[in-house]
Motif scaffolding. Structure first.
Motif, PDB file in Angstrom:
ATOM      1  N   ASN A   1       0.802  -1.224   0.000  1.00  0.00           N
ATOM      2  CA  ASN A   1       0.000   0.000   0.000  1.00  0.00           C
ATOM      3  C   ASN A   1       0.837   1.278   0.000  1.00  0.00           C
ATOM      4  OD1 ASN A   1      -2.310  -1.466  -0.131  1.00  0.00           O
ATOM      5  ND2 ASN A   1      -2.979  -1.072   1.962  1.00  0.00           N
ATOM      6  N   GLN A   2       1.931   1.252  -0.739  1.00  0.00           N
ATOM      7  CA  GLN A   2       2.682   2.474  -1.002  1.00  0.00           C
ATOM      8  C   GLN A   2       3.104   3.209   0.275  1.00  0.00           C
ATOM      9  OE1 GLN A   2       3.410   3.005  -4.190  1.00  0.00           O
ATOM     10  NE2 GLN A   2       4.702   4.731  -3.648  1.00  0.00           N
ATOM     11  N   GLN A   3       3.597   2.474   1.232  1.00  0.00           N
ATOM     12  CA  GLN A   3       4.202   3.133   2.388  1.00  0.00           C
ATOM     13  C   GLN A   3       5.242   2.205   3.009  1.00  0.00           C
ATOM     14  OE1 GLN A   3       1.300   4.135   5.352  1.00  0.00           O
ATOM     15  NE2 GLN A   3       0.842   2.033   5.865  1.00  0.00           N
TER      16      GLN A   3
ATOM     17  N   TYR B   1       6.219   7.866  -1.016  1.00  0.00           N
ATOM     18  CA  TYR B   1       5.069   8.713  -1.318  1.00  0.00           C
ATOM     19  C   TYR B   1       5.431  10.203  -1.242  1.00  0.00           C
ATOM     20  CZ  TYR B   1       0.363  10.674  -1.083  1.00  0.00           C
ATOM     21  OH  TYR B   1      -0.773  11.408  -1.319  1.00  0.00           O
TER      22      TYR B   1
ATOM     23  N   VAL C   1       7.673  11.167  -4.155  1.00  0.00           N
ATOM     24  CA  VAL C   1       6.902  11.281  -5.401  1.00  0.00           C
ATOM     25  C   VAL C   1       6.137  12.601  -5.429  1.00  0.00           C
ATOM     26  CG1 VAL C   1       4.947  10.343  -6.678  1.00  0.00           C
ATOM     27  CG2 VAL C   1       6.660   8.814  -5.776  1.00  0.00           C
TER      28      VAL C   1
ATOM     29  N   HIS D   1       1.913   5.979  -7.999  1.00  0.00           N
ATOM     30  CA  HIS D   1       0.615   6.374  -7.433  1.00  0.00           C
ATOM     31  C   HIS D   1      -0.414   5.245  -7.469  1.00  0.00           C
ATOM     32  CE1 HIS D   1       1.572  10.535  -6.731  1.00  0.00           C
ATOM     33  NE2 HIS D   1       1.914  10.756  -7.977  1.00  0.00           N
TER      34      HIS D   1
ATOM     35  N   CYS E   1      -0.756   2.201  -6.175  1.00  0.00           N
ATOM     36  CA  CYS E   1      -1.135   1.376  -5.014  1.00  0.00           C
ATOM     37  C   CYS E   1      -1.429   2.208  -3.767  1.00  0.00           C
ATOM     38  CB  CYS E   1      -0.040   0.356  -4.717  1.00  0.00           C
ATOM     39  SG  CYS E   1       0.017  -0.967  -5.947  1.00  0.00           S
ATOM     40  N   GLU E   2      -1.840   3.458  -3.968  1.00  0.00           N
ATOM     41  CA  GLU E   2      -2.160   4.277  -2.800  1.00  0.00           C
ATOM     42  C   GLU E   2      -3.554   3.910  -2.289  1.00  0.00           C
ATOM     43  OE1 GLU E   2      -1.792   8.209  -4.362  1.00  0.00           O
ATOM     44  OE2 GLU E   2       0.367   8.031  -4.672  1.00  0.00           O
ATOM     45  N   PRO E   3      -3.647   3.530  -1.012  1.00  0.00           N
ATOM     46  CA  PRO E   3      -4.971   3.246  -0.450  1.00  0.00           C
ATOM     47  C   PRO E   3      -5.648   4.549  -0.047  1.00  0.00           C
ATOM     48  CG  PRO E   3      -3.323   2.976   1.232  1.00  0.00           C
ATOM     49  CD  PRO E   3      -2.583   3.386  -0.018  1.00  0.00           C
TER      50      PRO E   3
ATOM     51  N   MET F   1      -8.491  -2.332  -0.326  1.00  0.00           N
ATOM     52  CA  MET F   1      -7.040  -2.423  -0.183  1.00  0.00           C
ATOM     53  C   MET F   1      -6.598  -2.816   1.229  1.00  0.00           C
ATOM     54  SD  MET F   1      -5.676   0.582  -2.724  1.00  0.00           S
ATOM     55  CE  MET F   1      -3.988   0.031  -2.744  1.00  0.00           C
ATOM     56  N   THR F   2      -7.546  -3.121   2.089  1.00  0.00           N
ATOM     57  CA  THR F   2      -7.331  -3.624   3.457  1.00  0.00           C
ATOM     58  C   THR F   2      -6.238  -2.891   4.249  1.00  0.00           C
ATOM     59  OG1 THR F   2      -5.834  -5.387   2.687  1.00  0.00           O
ATOM     60  CG2 THR F   2      -8.181  -5.940   2.887  1.00  0.00           C
ATOM     61  N   PRO F   3      -6.251  -1.584   4.269  1.00  0.00           N
ATOM     62  CA  PRO F   3      -5.302  -0.896   5.157  1.00  0.00           C
ATOM     63  C   PRO F   3      -5.734  -1.112   6.608  1.00  0.00           C
ATOM     64  CG  PRO F   3      -6.816   0.699   4.220  1.00  0.00           C
ATOM     65  CD  PRO F   3      -7.149  -0.637   3.591  1.00  0.00           C
TER      66      PRO F   3
ATOM     67  N   TRP G   1      -0.687   6.299   5.886  1.00  0.00           N
ATOM     68  CA  TRP G   1      -2.024   6.520   5.319  1.00  0.00           C
ATOM     69  C   TRP G   1      -3.091   6.560   6.402  1.00  0.00           C
ATOM     70  CZ3 TRP G   1      -2.430   8.287   0.680  1.00  0.00           C
ATOM     71  CH2 TRP G   1      -1.431   8.001  -0.255  1.00  0.00           C
TER      72      TRP G   1
ATOM     73  N   TYR H   1      -5.787  -8.209  -0.320  1.00  0.00           N
ATOM     74  CA  TYR H   1      -5.531  -7.313  -1.452  1.00  0.00           C
ATOM     75  C   TYR H   1      -4.037  -7.053  -1.524  1.00  0.00           C
ATOM     76  CZ  TYR H   1      -6.329  -3.563  -4.793  1.00  0.00           C
ATOM     77  OH  TYR H   1      -6.350  -2.794  -5.919  1.00  0.00           O
TER      78      TYR H   1
ATOM     79  N   TYR I   1       2.218  -2.477  -8.553  1.00  0.00           N
ATOM     80  CA  TYR I   1       2.049  -1.548  -9.671  1.00  0.00           C
ATOM     81  C   TYR I   1       2.781  -2.033 -10.915  1.00  0.00           C
ATOM     82  CZ  TYR I   1       6.258   0.629  -7.526  1.00  0.00           C
ATOM     83  OH  TYR I   1       7.473   0.899  -6.963  1.00  0.00           O
TER      84      TYR I   1
END
Lengths: 328, 279
Positions: free
Chosen positions: A246-248, A264, A267, B76, B78-80, B115-117, B137, B219, B223
């Motif tokens: 999840n991009q972190q 992130y 970017v 960008h 896979c940003e939840p 995306m199950t954060p 996030w 999930y 990318y």
């Protein structure tokens, strides 16, 4: 060490030396006020674990990164000279191993001010091939050669603060604490002598002032910096950084100033700089003057985040720098 | 001590107790109910629809130059959704993190279906991290009970979005939330204070209903480049050149000015302005 520096100094021409020296003095004038005004302050430094063997020391000038292991401490950037006592004390209080290595990301005083003091507080890592150096000698200082040149060509040279281990190729690599350390040169970015410092096992990238999350990037044109080069450097960083789910997380990034970040934020910073650059490029193509560009406020969504109307690097100077570069 | 003083002390004690003792449990699988959040679902809000949002000029300018091509950029993809937007978007699972020595609830864990954060809401009184700590996030959340209502404060959130049409929410925002359970219904009120992109707090509410059969689906986003974009390509529309900005206004026959948002457009009195603009 001195012989090594003299040898490397010969690599530049007299003309280049004069130009470099002039630019360096300009920069010193710019930054020395920051150093002097801070000399009587007590700095509150803050230590944060990043991940693996890497720590951030915030406060007292630019960010400092520490790689800590059984062999010793590697210090990336030594803050303002006036904050060096606090930095040394923090390291000694928290880690029971000596300082063996110092790395400079670039040559500004808020990042190399404490070089001599921090080096003296540590010592060189003794080994069978240490070339006759005593283990009581100061810790070694690593940097790109463009960090060293202005320091040895200045009117007053503090040899103890000068990086003795420099490189001229695209990168420099060595092992410290069982970890591979890469210095990756980014030509003509924040300055002409920027290095990204990558700790591969800990998966932490130290960006220096190529990436300053709290403000627009300071483009030190007088010392070889350029906006285009800085955008390229940010894109180069993105090829190194790999995020976790999840991009972190994943590869963490320590900016020159401000908090710990990951891909992130890099970017977003790259996007911001590219968008403003391309807007001004378009404005110039349409024949807009600098004043018309300023009036158009082409960075207005980013100004509240990164801009400043005061200080040594204002939003207006940032726009002027991009305009000037694109007008060449 | 006379009776009045005793009753007064009991009253004070009962109020103070309510601050720390949870009367309900918000754990469970919660199914989203598409009410006022419907516009945020599926394809999301239309380009140029800023109606009823207290945005700054900076936020408006950013959204005007935004393009959905952004989501084609590798970094960008896979940003939840961040903590403040997730509730607008999917069902969720809330479960308790229990201290097995004291059997107290250390924290609630909250997982959004999209995306199950995983988000942690700490209930053990710990402080928020240093300003130099990374943002995530889901941010860093701490909760306290006010009677039957869980009040949650969240900081350290990554930059996100107020709407999925380019309206940004900055990384300097603070999120305050109120979780209220009434039987099988969970009402979730969120207030975002953003000094950069909002002129007033943005208040939203979302409703969920217990959904016992709800199952999270793993999930794993990875990318990939499917359109051949250059690695340094940054999609954006130059100022004044977004030809889609008026589509929303034209489709719904709303005066363009009324689609531009701003604090004044959040109040009922703004209906009169719309009438005037429509004449």
């Amino acid at each position: 060490m001195l012989n090594f520096m003299k040898q490397n100094t010969k690599l530049i021409s007299k003309k280049d030396t004069t130009k470099t020296l002039g630019n360096f003095l300009l920069l010193m004038t710019l930054l020395v006020s920051l150093n002097v005004s801070a000399q009587n302050d007590d700095f509150e430094l803050e230590l944060l674990h990043v991940q693996g063997n890497v720590y951030l020391v915030a406060g007292g000038g630019g960010n400092t990164a520490l790689l800590v292991g059984e062999q010793g401490v590697l210090v990336v950037d030594t803050k303002l000279k006036a904050a060096s006592d606090e930095l040394i004390a923090l390291i000694e209080e928290n880690f029971d191993v000596p300082i063996h290595w110092i790395v400079n990301t670039h040559g500004h005083l808020d990042h190399i001010g404490g070089n001599a003091e921090v080096a003296a507080a540590g010592n060189i890592l003794g080994s069978s091939n240490s070339g006759g150096r005593a283990v009581t000698d100061p810790a070694e200082i690593y940097a790109h050669i463009e960090v060293m040149i202005p320091l040895v060509t200045a009117d007053e040279v503090d040899l103890d603060a000068v990086p003795g281990n420099t490189y001229t190729a695209g990168s420099m690599e060595f092992y410290a604490n069982g970890e591979s350390v890469q210095l990756i040169h980014q030509p003509a970015a924040h300055t002409r002598g920027d290095s990204l410092v990558f700790f591969r096992q800990s998966n932490v990238l130290v960006a220096g002032d190529i990436f300053t999350i709290q403000r627009y990037p300071f483009i030190d044109v007088a010392n070889g910096g350029s906006v285009r080069g800085l955008i390229d450097a940010l894109n180069n960083m993105l090829t190194i950084i790999i995020p976790n789910t999840n991009q972190q997380g994943g590869t963490y990034v320590i900016p020159g100033h401000g908090r710990i970040t990951d891909e992130y934020e890099v970017v977003n910073y790259r996007d911001m700089l590219t968008i403003i650059y391309e807007r001004i490029e378009d404005a110039i193509a349409r024949g807009l003057s600098l004043e018309e560009v300023k009036t158009a406020r082409l960075s207005r969504e980013y100004d509240p985040l990164y801009g400043s109307d005061t200080g040594f690097w204002t939003s207006e100077q940032f726009i002027e720098t991009i305009y000037a570069e694109l007008s060449q | 001590m006379d009776l009045k003083k005793l009753l007064f002390c009991l009253l004070i004690y009962s109020v103070m107790s309510c601050e720390v003792i949870a009367q309900v449990d918000i754990a469970g699988p919660w199914g989203t109910r598409r009410h006022e959040d419907d516009v945020e679902r599926g394809g999301g809000p239309e380009v140029g629809d800023y109606t009823g949002l207290p945005i700054t000029d900076a936020a408006r300018f950013q959204a005007d130059t935004w393009t959905a091509t952004k989501w084609s950029v590798l970094e960008h993809q896979c940003e939840p959704h961040p903590a403040d937007y997730g509730p607008s978007f999917s069902s969720m699972l809330i479960y308790r993190d229990i201290n097995e020595s004291t059997w107290q609830t250390n924290a609630y864990k909250l997982v959004m279906g999209w995306m199950t954060p995983i988000r942690t809401i700490w209930l053990d009184g710990r402080p928020h991290p240093s300003e130099y700590a990374p943002h995530t996030w889901q941010g860093f959340s701490t909760g306290v009970w006010h009677g039957d209502m869980l009040v949650v404060t969240t900081t350290h959130i990554k930059e996100g979005w107020t709407r999925r049409n380019g309206l940004q929410r900055s990384d300097q925002a603070t999120l305050t939330e109120y979780f209220m359970r009434n039987g099988n219904i969970l009402t979730w009120v969120s207030i975002i204070d953003d000094p950069i992109y909002l002129t007033e707090p943005l208040i939203r509410s979302r409703d969920f209903e217990i959904e016992l059969g709800y199952q999270m689906i793993p999930y794993d986003c990875s990318y990939r480049d499917e359109v051949g974009l250059a690695p340094d390509f940054v999609p954006h529309i130059l100022p004044g050149q977004n030809e889609y900005l008026t589509e929303f206004s034209e489709r719904y026959n709303i005066p363009f000015e009324a689609t531009r948002g701003g604090a004044e457009s959040t109040y009922p009195e703004y209906m009169n302005v719309i009438k005037e603009l429509s004449e």
